[in-house]
Design an enzyme around this catalytic site. Sequence first.
Site, mmCIF file in Angstrom:
data_model
loop_
_atom_site.group_PDB
_atom_site.id
_atom_site.type_symbol
_atom_site.label_atom_id
_atom_site.label_comp_id
_atom_site.label_asym_id
_atom_site.label_seq_id
_atom_site.Cartn_x
_atom_site.Cartn_y
_atom_site.Cartn_z
ATOM 1 N N TRP A 129 -3.227 5.743 2.550
ATOM 2 C CA TRP A 129 -3.773 4.428 2.940
ATOM 3 C C TRP A 129 -3.870 4.288 4.461
ATOM 4 O O TRP A 129 -2.966 4.685 5.199
ATOM 5 C CB TRP A 129 -2.851 3.325 2.402
ATOM 6 N N ASP A 132 -5.714 -1.460 9.747
ATOM 7 C CA ASP A 132 -6.203 -1.828 11.083
ATOM 8 C C ASP A 132 -6.116 -0.703 12.124
ATOM 9 O O ASP A 132 -5.103 -0.007 12.194
ATOM 10 C CB ASP A 132 -5.376 -2.980 11.667
HETATM 11 N N1 DQQ Z 1 -2.622 -5.980 9.163
HETATM 12 C C1 DQQ Z 1 -1.322 -5.820 9.748
HETATM 13 C C2 DQQ Z 1 -1.007 -7.139 10.361
HETATM 14 C C3 DQQ Z 1 -2.332 -7.768 10.522
HETATM 15 C C4 DQQ Z 1 -3.045 -7.336 9.283
HETATM 16 C C5 DQQ Z 1 -0.381 -5.378 8.658
HETATM 17 C C6 DQQ Z 1 -4.529 -7.461 9.343
HETATM 18 O O1 DQQ Z 1 -0.328 -7.003 11.601
HETATM 19 O O2 DQQ Z 1 -2.258 -9.168 10.646
HETATM 20 O O3 DQQ Z 1 -0.785 -4.154 8.100
HETATM 21 O O4 DQQ Z 1 -5.149 -6.631 8.391
#
Ligand code: DQQ
Length: 646
Positions: A129, A132
């Site tokens: 996986w 971001d």
């Molecule tokens: N993804 C992260 C967070 C963010 C979110 C966690 C956005 O820090 O807010 O995986 O996809």
Amino acid sequence: MDAIPGCNNPDLERAIPCSYAPFPDEEPQPEIPTNRRRPMKVFISAFTAVFFLALFAVLLGNQRSETPEADGVGSSSSKILKPVSRGVAQGVSEKAFRLFSGDEDGYSWTNAMLSWQRTEFHFQPEKNWMNDPNGPIFYKGWYHLFYQYNPDSALWGNITWGHAVSRDLIHWLHLPLAMVPDRWYDINGVWTGSATILPNGTILMLYTGSTNDSVQVQNLAYPADPSDPLLLHWVKDPSNPVLVPPPGIGLKDFRDPTTAWLSPEDDWRITIGSKVNTTGISLVYRTKDFRSYELLPGVLHAVPGTGMWECIDFYPVSTTEENGLDTSVNGPGVKHVLKASLDDDKNDYYALGTYDQQSNTWTPDNPEEDVGIGLRYDYGKFYASKTFYDQNKQRRILWGWIGETDSEIADTNKGWSSLQNIPREVVFDNKTGSNILQWPVEEVESLRISSQEFSKVKVDAGSIVPLDIDETTQLDITAEFEIEKEALEGTNGTDVGYNCINSGGAAGRGALGPFGLLVFAHHSLSEKTPVYFYLAKGTDGNVKTFFCSDESSSSEANDVGKVVYGSTVPVLDGEKLSMRLLVDHSIVESFAQGGRTVITSRVYPTKAIYGLARLFLFNNATGASITASLKIWKMNSASIKPYSDQ
Ligand code: DQQ
């Protein structure tokens, strides 16, 4: 080139038997290139193992042994589709694709189909996986990309920082994990963060940690050895966490610090997303040393009804020059982009405006197109994006997370989830003055191999034209369209209420559209992904142009997303309608009018794959012919592999 006889059926929803030369009568089976056969070997080994296990079970008297279906590790029939919710309980937006709420069975994906979906020139980890993009920078000759990564599975969880480096943003070397959840302040996840390069070259990384109590805090990290261009090792600062949620802010509503910018008072500022009730807000902190912070009064900006703001990005763009700007630049000839990723609808919205450093507020140019209610970076699948200033080429580059829209069962079977877009250069559109332009970085053009040109192809109203391209699964396409002048001038008051999403997709016909390209199209047209323009002319004579991508017949599978995406695109006097498409197996990134409107689609065909994917021009308008000119490059694969000293 003429339209194919017999293909003049205007209704693109009906299968059109366009029997032209390359297609034999028999349904051919897709040819699987050898480099994509590996999973089949894995399957055979797995099958053998399962077979012997089953035999063993039978010998033990167990009458209920099972063997997998003969043709696919990906067989997901009789499995319930609705995945469990991921991320929401931990306080982030939904990380599972949960389109399917019913109890329906999944499609029986074969190994060949799933293998085909892996891209060849988009960045993705070797397996598992990804979400971001985090802390992108250029440092000592290397572009660094960190990303949210689960080292254990193809589903969200156990979030660590993956890390890769590149000389050119296209070919990548995978490096060891940069940061793992190993402290009380990030044990539930090393979440999203951003890099700041200080004037003396020091790199500081601020990231959100989800603590042992799932509280969202901000932490500081830096390279253990700044002389190492690969930045292999990272140190978490002993003073962590450096920021905890301030009074009045939810413990799970405080995340994703931005790159810092230098203020006229010679301190650094960062902004962090949050919400108060349903108002999305951006808090601003001041710091000198990145360890102690002061919350500035008020907020940088707030928009009622937009909910939690994730992954805020805040950066200047030049209104007078074409180059990008360092994050700290402000003054005449500068506008500021404020972007928020909306937790509620999982789209990235931006607006242009002015940043007043004294009052520490940002004001949108057009309040009706404020953050979260106006423009989007991308009208398709695109989220949690982040830009960085590339001091190597004086440009600003945009990365974004392109998630999957298939089932979790399929993701688990194929062993991976998610892509990053081809990095896009971002500039202010000084022709319209009201939007940014996004364009794939020039380096992607190094992958162009052979090209074919099609000049002034006429496509009559209600017809399709095949484009004779050998291989259509890795392409860079540029296309210009002209609509018949008399028809355009003679039409009035059509389609006043048109929009891409609710107007019937590519099958919804009007006098002046839709027309464009069919990618990943089976010769029967039972599977196809139209990317197209649609012109709607008001009673006042004004033409509104829409740019859309229709996934509704992209796949015969029942367990993938099939959305019609799109929005309007400004077309100025004298401009031709133009689009560029980057096609790479299960992703199509589409740019209209030089990047004013962008749409990214994930598609999962079952038949229009390998050698059976075709490319067509189509014109489903009722009252106008169009003329199209195209240049189509076959794209090479990028080299994306683990780093070795060699
Ligand atoms: N993804 C992260 C967070 C963010 C979110 C966690 C956005 O820090 O807010 O995986 O996809």
